[in-house]
Design a protein around this motif. Structure first.
Motif, PDB file in Angstrom:
ATOM      1  N   GLY A  52    -105.057 -30.564  -4.098  1.00  0.00           N
ATOM      2  CA  GLY A  52    -106.001 -30.214  -3.050  1.00  0.00           C
ATOM      3  C   GLY A  52    -107.150 -29.371  -3.566  1.00  0.00           C
ATOM      4  O   GLY A  52    -108.279 -29.453  -3.071  1.00  0.00           O
ATOM      5  N   ASP A 150     -99.757 -19.406  -2.127  1.00  0.00           N
ATOM      6  CA  ASP A 150     -99.672 -20.828  -1.800  1.00  0.00           C
ATOM      7  C   ASP A 150     -98.212 -21.267  -1.712  1.00  0.00           C
ATOM      8  O   ASP A 150     -97.789 -22.231  -2.343  1.00  0.00           O
ATOM      9  CB  ASP A 150    -100.411 -21.645  -2.861  1.00  0.00           C
ATOM     10  CG  ASP A 150    -100.678 -23.075  -2.403  1.00  0.00           C
ATOM     11  OD1 ASP A 150    -100.702 -23.306  -1.175  1.00  0.00           O
ATOM     12  OD2 ASP A 150    -100.853 -23.949  -3.261  1.00  0.00           O
ATOM     13  N   ASP A 153     -97.527 -23.328   4.246  1.00  0.00           N
ATOM     14  CA  ASP A 153     -98.621 -24.202   4.659  1.00  0.00           C
ATOM     15  C   ASP A 153     -99.769 -23.404   5.264  1.00  0.00           C
ATOM     16  O   ASP A 153     -99.588 -22.639   6.206  1.00  0.00           O
ATOM     17  CB  ASP A 153     -98.125 -25.229   5.685  1.00  0.00           C
ATOM     18  CG  ASP A 153     -97.137 -26.222   5.077  1.00  0.00           C
ATOM     19  OD1 ASP A 153     -97.065 -26.274   3.838  1.00  0.00           O
ATOM     20  OD2 ASP A 153     -96.455 -26.934   5.843  1.00  0.00           O
ATOM     21  N   ASN A 197    -103.900 -28.771   5.151  1.00  0.00           N
ATOM     22  CA  ASN A 197    -102.842 -27.956   4.561  1.00  0.00           C
ATOM     23  C   ASN A 197    -101.983 -27.252   5.603  1.00  0.00           C
ATOM     24  O   ASN A 197    -100.942 -26.681   5.278  1.00  0.00           O
ATOM     25  CB  ASN A 197    -103.465 -26.922   3.604  1.00  0.00           C
ATOM     26  CG  ASN A 197    -102.449 -26.183   2.776  1.00  0.00           C
ATOM     27  OD1 ASN A 197    -102.372 -24.960   2.806  1.00  0.00           O
ATOM     28  ND2 ASN A 197    -101.638 -26.908   2.022  1.00  0.00           N
ATOM     29  N   ALA A 201     -98.061 -29.865   5.956  1.00  0.00           N
ATOM     30  CA  ALA A 201     -99.143 -30.084   5.006  1.00  0.00           C
ATOM     31  C   ALA A 201     -99.141 -31.516   4.486  1.00  0.00           C
ATOM     32  O   ALA A 201     -98.093 -32.076   4.163  1.00  0.00           O
ATOM     33  CB  ALA A 201     -99.007 -29.114   3.833  1.00  0.00           C
ATOM     34  N   PHE A 204    -101.111 -30.150  -0.986  1.00  0.00           N
ATOM     35  CA  PHE A 204    -101.034 -28.777  -1.464  1.00  0.00           C
ATOM     36  C   PHE A 204    -102.193 -28.521  -2.421  1.00  0.00           C
ATOM     37  O   PHE A 204    -102.596 -29.403  -3.177  1.00  0.00           O
ATOM     38  CB  PHE A 204     -99.718 -28.519  -2.198  1.00  0.00           C
ATOM     39  CG  PHE A 204     -98.499 -28.621  -1.338  1.00  0.00           C
ATOM     40  CD1 PHE A 204     -98.511 -28.281   0.001  1.00  0.00           C
ATOM     41  CD2 PHE A 204     -97.288 -29.062  -1.879  1.00  0.00           C
ATOM     42  CE1 PHE A 204     -97.382 -28.365   0.790  1.00  0.00           C
ATOM     43  CE2 PHE A 204     -96.148 -29.153  -1.095  1.00  0.00           C
ATOM     44  CZ  PHE A 204     -96.192 -28.803   0.250  1.00  0.00           C
TER      45      PHE A 204
END
Length: 211
Positions: A52, A150, A153, A197, A201, A204
């Motif tokens: 992503g 991270d 979500d 996301n 999601a 990622f």
């Protein structure tokens, strides 16, 4: 144009590009098996696309190339862009094949050094032995903090977007055009990525979020 107008233009272009590029990256990830599969220590239930951050990087670069010359500012080109590209490449390699912490740390140090070489340091009037380590610790700390966020979500993208919007507001209020444009680009692309996301999601950011 006033600083706020340039920042808004950068935000609109970067956000729109993120909304267009991310679905293409999702398709590419599934086609090339760039997927994060469910594991015992992960919370997602189905294979989810990685990379992503690549779409976000591309969106920011597009806004930079189109608006930078018009605004008459560098907007993170040259050495700073080289550092971001280095982090992007390392993040891609780490997501696809894995990479040891020492190698990742070395890349982060390299990106921070490029940033400092471009003149972006804490306390420009400080002696180098003070400004250098302070900047280095800050950049590496924030880079890893985003990566650690991270894990849920929408969390890293959401917090990054909020921080960038705050930066844009302060920069615009102070008339700092390059910082306002940079913040607008960053805030919009991260906020737009939340659409893909948020739970559940569809993609990622992965290690490429560091860029």
């Amino acid at each position: 144009m006033p600083v706020t107008a340039w920042a808004a233009a950068a935000a609109c272009l970067s956000g729109a590009a993120t909304l267009l590029l991310t679905p293409a990256m999702i398709k590419a990830a599934h086609a090339f098996d760039w997927l994060d599969y469910p594991q015992a220590d992960r919370w997602h239930a189905t294979p989810t696309a990685l990379m992503g951050g690549v779409a976000m990087y591309g969106a920011g670069a597009l806004a930079l190339l189109l608006l930078g010359p018009l605004a008459g500012v560098g907007m993170d080109v040259g050495l700073v862009g080289g550092g971001a590209t280095l982090l992007l490449a390392v993040g891609m390699i780490d997501d696809l094949w894995g990479m040891g912490p020492t190698t990742k740390l070395a890349a982060q140090v390299g990106a921070a050094v490029l940033l400092m070489a471009a003149g972006h340091v804490f306390g420009p009037e400080w002696p180098l032995w003070m400004s250098g380590p302070t900047t280095l610790v800050w950049v590496i700390g924030i880079t890893n903090a985003v990566n650690l966020l991270d894990n849920m979500d929408g969390l890293a993208a959401g917090i990054g977007g909020i921080a960038a919007v705050a930066l844009t507001a302060f920069a615009a209020a102070g008339g700092a055009l390059p910082a306002a444009c940079s913040g607008g680009r960053s805030g919009a692309r991260r906020s737009a990525s939340v659409w893909f996301n948020a739970k559940p999601a569809r993609i990622f950011m992965g290690g490429t979020a560091e860029a």
